[in-house]
Design a protein around this motif. Structure first.
Motif, PDB file in Angstrom:
ATOM      1  N   THR A 162      44.884 -31.458  27.835  1.00  0.00           N
ATOM      2  CA  THR A 162      43.421 -31.520  27.844  1.00  0.00           C
ATOM      3  C   THR A 162      42.959 -32.608  28.809  1.00  0.00           C
ATOM      4  OG1 THR A 162      43.308 -30.791  25.544  1.00  0.00           O
ATOM      5  CG2 THR A 162      41.369 -31.925  26.423  1.00  0.00           C
ATOM      6  N   ILE A 163      41.932 -32.322  29.603  1.00  0.00           N
ATOM      7  CA  ILE A 163      41.425 -33.292  30.572  1.00  0.00           C
ATOM      8  C   ILE A 163      40.769 -34.447  29.820  1.00  0.00           C
ATOM      9  CG2 ILE A 163      39.828 -33.708  32.475  1.00  0.00           C
ATOM     10  CD1 ILE A 163      40.212 -30.779  33.269  1.00  0.00           C
ATOM     11  N   TYR A 164      41.292 -35.631  30.048  1.00  0.00           N
ATOM     12  CA  TYR A 164      40.854 -36.824  29.339  1.00  0.00           C
ATOM     13  C   TYR A 164      39.864 -37.652  30.170  1.00  0.00           C
ATOM     14  CZ  TYR A 164      41.093 -41.291  26.926  1.00  0.00           C
ATOM     15  OH  TYR A 164      40.766 -42.444  26.267  1.00  0.00           O
ATOM     16  N   ARG A 165      40.091 -37.733  31.479  1.00  0.00           N
ATOM     17  CA  ARG A 165      39.263 -38.586  32.321  1.00  0.00           C
ATOM     18  C   ARG A 165      39.401 -38.163  33.774  1.00  0.00           C
ATOM     19  NH1 ARG A 165      36.847 -40.728  29.606  1.00  0.00           N
ATOM     20  NH2 ARG A 165      37.560 -42.749  28.866  1.00  0.00           N
ATOM     21  N   GLN A 166      38.333 -38.366  34.557  1.00  0.00           N
ATOM     22  CA  GLN A 166      38.380 -38.223  36.008  1.00  0.00           C
ATOM     23  C   GLN A 166      38.290 -39.621  36.614  1.00  0.00           C
ATOM     24  OE1 GLN A 166      39.104 -35.294  36.845  1.00  0.00           O
ATOM     25  NE2 GLN A 166      37.670 -33.715  36.225  1.00  0.00           N
ATOM     26  N   ILE A 167      39.126 -39.903  37.609  1.00  0.00           N
ATOM     27  CA  ILE A 167      39.098 -41.180  38.310  1.00  0.00           C
ATOM     28  C   ILE A 167      38.792 -40.891  39.771  1.00  0.00           C
ATOM     29  CG2 ILE A 167      40.391 -43.252  38.927  1.00  0.00           C
ATOM     30  CD1 ILE A 167      42.115 -42.759  36.445  1.00  0.00           C
ATOM     31  N   TYR A 168      37.845 -41.619  40.342  1.00  0.00           N
ATOM     32  CA  TYR A 168      37.367 -41.330  41.694  1.00  0.00           C
ATOM     33  C   TYR A 168      37.619 -42.492  42.636  1.00  0.00           C
ATOM     34  CZ  TYR A 168      34.658 -38.034  38.881  1.00  0.00           C
ATOM     35  OH  TYR A 168      34.273 -37.063  37.995  1.00  0.00           O
ATOM     36  N   ALA A 177      37.589 -37.319  46.269  1.00  0.00           N
ATOM     37  CA  ALA A 177      38.735 -38.206  46.101  1.00  0.00           C
ATOM     38  C   ALA A 177      38.908 -38.392  44.592  1.00  0.00           C
ATOM     39  CB  ALA A 177      38.482 -39.538  46.792  1.00  0.00           C
ATOM     40  N   GLN A 178      39.682 -37.497  43.986  1.00  0.00           N
ATOM     41  CA  GLN A 178      39.716 -37.393  42.522  1.00  0.00           C
ATOM     42  C   GLN A 178      41.147 -37.360  41.993  1.00  0.00           C
ATOM     43  OE1 GLN A 178      37.164 -34.370  40.597  1.00  0.00           O
ATOM     44  NE2 GLN A 178      39.001 -33.542  39.637  1.00  0.00           N
ATOM     45  N   VAL A 179      41.376 -38.114  40.924  1.00  0.00           N
ATOM     46  CA  VAL A 179      42.611 -38.001  40.134  1.00  0.00           C
ATOM     47  C   VAL A 179      42.184 -37.583  38.738  1.00  0.00           C
ATOM     48  CG1 VAL A 179      44.621 -39.187  39.189  1.00  0.00           C
ATOM     49  CG2 VAL A 179      43.771 -39.799  41.471  1.00  0.00           C
ATOM     50  N   THR A 180      42.759 -36.490  38.254  1.00  0.00           N
ATOM     51  CA  THR A 180      42.440 -35.976  36.925  1.00  0.00           C
ATOM     52  C   THR A 180      43.537 -36.386  35.956  1.00  0.00           C
ATOM     53  OG1 THR A 180      41.270 -34.071  37.860  1.00  0.00           O
ATOM     54  CG2 THR A 180      41.991 -33.886  35.569  1.00  0.00           C
ATOM     55  N   VAL A 181      43.154 -37.014  34.845  1.00  0.00           N
ATOM     56  CA  VAL A 181      44.113 -37.462  33.838  1.00  0.00           C
ATOM     57  C   VAL A 181      44.072 -36.508  32.642  1.00  0.00           C
ATOM     58  CG1 VAL A 181      44.830 -39.355  32.329  1.00  0.00           C
ATOM     59  CG2 VAL A 181      43.744 -39.852  34.527  1.00  0.00           C
ATOM     60  N   LEU A 182      45.219 -35.913  32.336  1.00  0.00           N
ATOM     61  CA  LEU A 182      45.356 -35.050  31.161  1.00  0.00           C
ATOM     62  C   LEU A 182      46.101 -35.808  30.070  1.00  0.00           C
ATOM     63  CD1 LEU A 182      44.729 -32.952  33.393  1.00  0.00           C
ATOM     64  CD2 LEU A 182      46.371 -31.416  32.304  1.00  0.00           C
ATOM     65  N   ASP A 183      45.759 -35.523  28.810  1.00  0.00           N
ATOM     66  CA  ASP A 183      46.536 -36.099  27.717  1.00  0.00           C
ATOM     67  C   ASP A 183      47.791 -35.256  27.499  1.00  0.00           C
ATOM     68  OD1 ASP A 183      45.877 -33.865  26.151  1.00  0.00           O
ATOM     69  OD2 ASP A 183      44.363 -34.932  24.981  1.00  0.00           O
ATOM     70  N   LYS A 184      48.579 -35.611  26.489  1.00  0.00           N
ATOM     71  CA  LYS A 184      49.872 -34.950  26.305  1.00  0.00           C
ATOM     72  C   LYS A 184      49.746 -33.488  25.889  1.00  0.00           C
ATOM     73  CE  LYS A 184      50.489 -36.575  21.546  1.00  0.00           C
ATOM     74  NZ  LYS A 184      51.364 -37.363  20.650  1.00  0.00           N
ATOM     75  N   THR A 185      48.551 -33.060  25.457  1.00  0.00           N
ATOM     76  CA  THR A 185      48.362 -31.655  25.065  1.00  0.00           C
ATOM     77  C   THR A 185      47.872 -30.796  26.219  1.00  0.00           C
ATOM     78  OG1 THR A 185      46.038 -31.882  24.380  1.00  0.00           O
ATOM     79  CG2 THR A 185      47.731 -32.469  22.752  1.00  0.00           C
TER      80      THR A 185
END
Length: 203
Positions: free
Chosen positions: A196-202, A186-194
């Motif tokens: 690049t993966i910034y954070r995983q939220i579970y 159960a994962q949401v992946t947050v990318l920055d504007k470039t």
């Protein structure tokens, strides 16, 4: 969840580093991580959870390639089209009766809170169907409608097996077939504007 997402998107979008409260929220979220693994035994689930978390966290800091998808309305979209703003990535399958709908409905609520704080259109969301045999554009459109999700900056998309497997590897998303369904994070992946993966939220 909405406030936590808003905080994370705020410093993803403005280039500032996370403050102590944001780091505390992250530590708490990781400590409370929730994985869903179908009908596997508890021992196997624990083993898969450990591996999945390691793979997921290992993707942080990586750039996501320019994958291309078909949207629910039949048009084409590429990851490159979504650069310039933070991007949230979720992978679901439309045949899921509980976990995937819950993820999407909670994300819809969090996104509404984030937009109210940061402004409409300040970030994008893309939801990919990973059951490539069944997650057609029509089914993705129906799934979005059924769970009050989607919109101008939230895309529900389909793709082929190879693209989904490459994307899953790129974002550290682990899924496997289980008893006629799928086990998955159960994962949401947050990318920055470039991109690049910034954070995983579970959870």
């Amino acid at each position: 969840p909405g406030l936590a997402l808003t905080a994370r998107l705020a410093f993803v979008g403005n280039g500032r580093g996370p403050d102590h409260r944001a780091l505390l929220m992250l530590r708490f979220a990781v400590a409370a991580v929730c994985f869903i693994f179908g009908q596997s035994s508890l021992v196997m689930a624990d083993m898969r959870t450990d591996v999945a978390l390691e793979v997921s966290q290992g993707a942080v800091g990586s750039s996501v390639p320019d994958f291309k998808f078909q949207t629910a309305d039949g048009s084409k979209i590429a990851m490159a089209d979504l650069r310039g703003k933070p991007l949230l990535i979720t992978l679901i399958y439309t045949g899921c009766a509980d976990v995937c709908p819950t993820i999407i409905e909670n994300l819809a609520s969090a996104a509404e809170t984030a937009e109210a704080t940061l402004g409409k259109g300040s970030f994008n969301i893309i939801t990919i169907g990973f059951d490539t045999r069944n997650d057609t554009p029509e089914r993705m459109r129906s799934f979005a409608r059924a769970h009050n999700a989607g919109g101008d900056n939230w895309y529900f998309v389909s793709s082929d097996k190879e693209t989904v497997e490459r994307l899953s590897a790129a974002v550290g998303f682990n899924f496997f077939s289980s008893a006629g369904a799928f086990g998955h994070l159960a994962q949401v992946t947050v990318l920055d504007k470039t991109g690049t993966i910034y954070r995983q939220i579970y959870g």
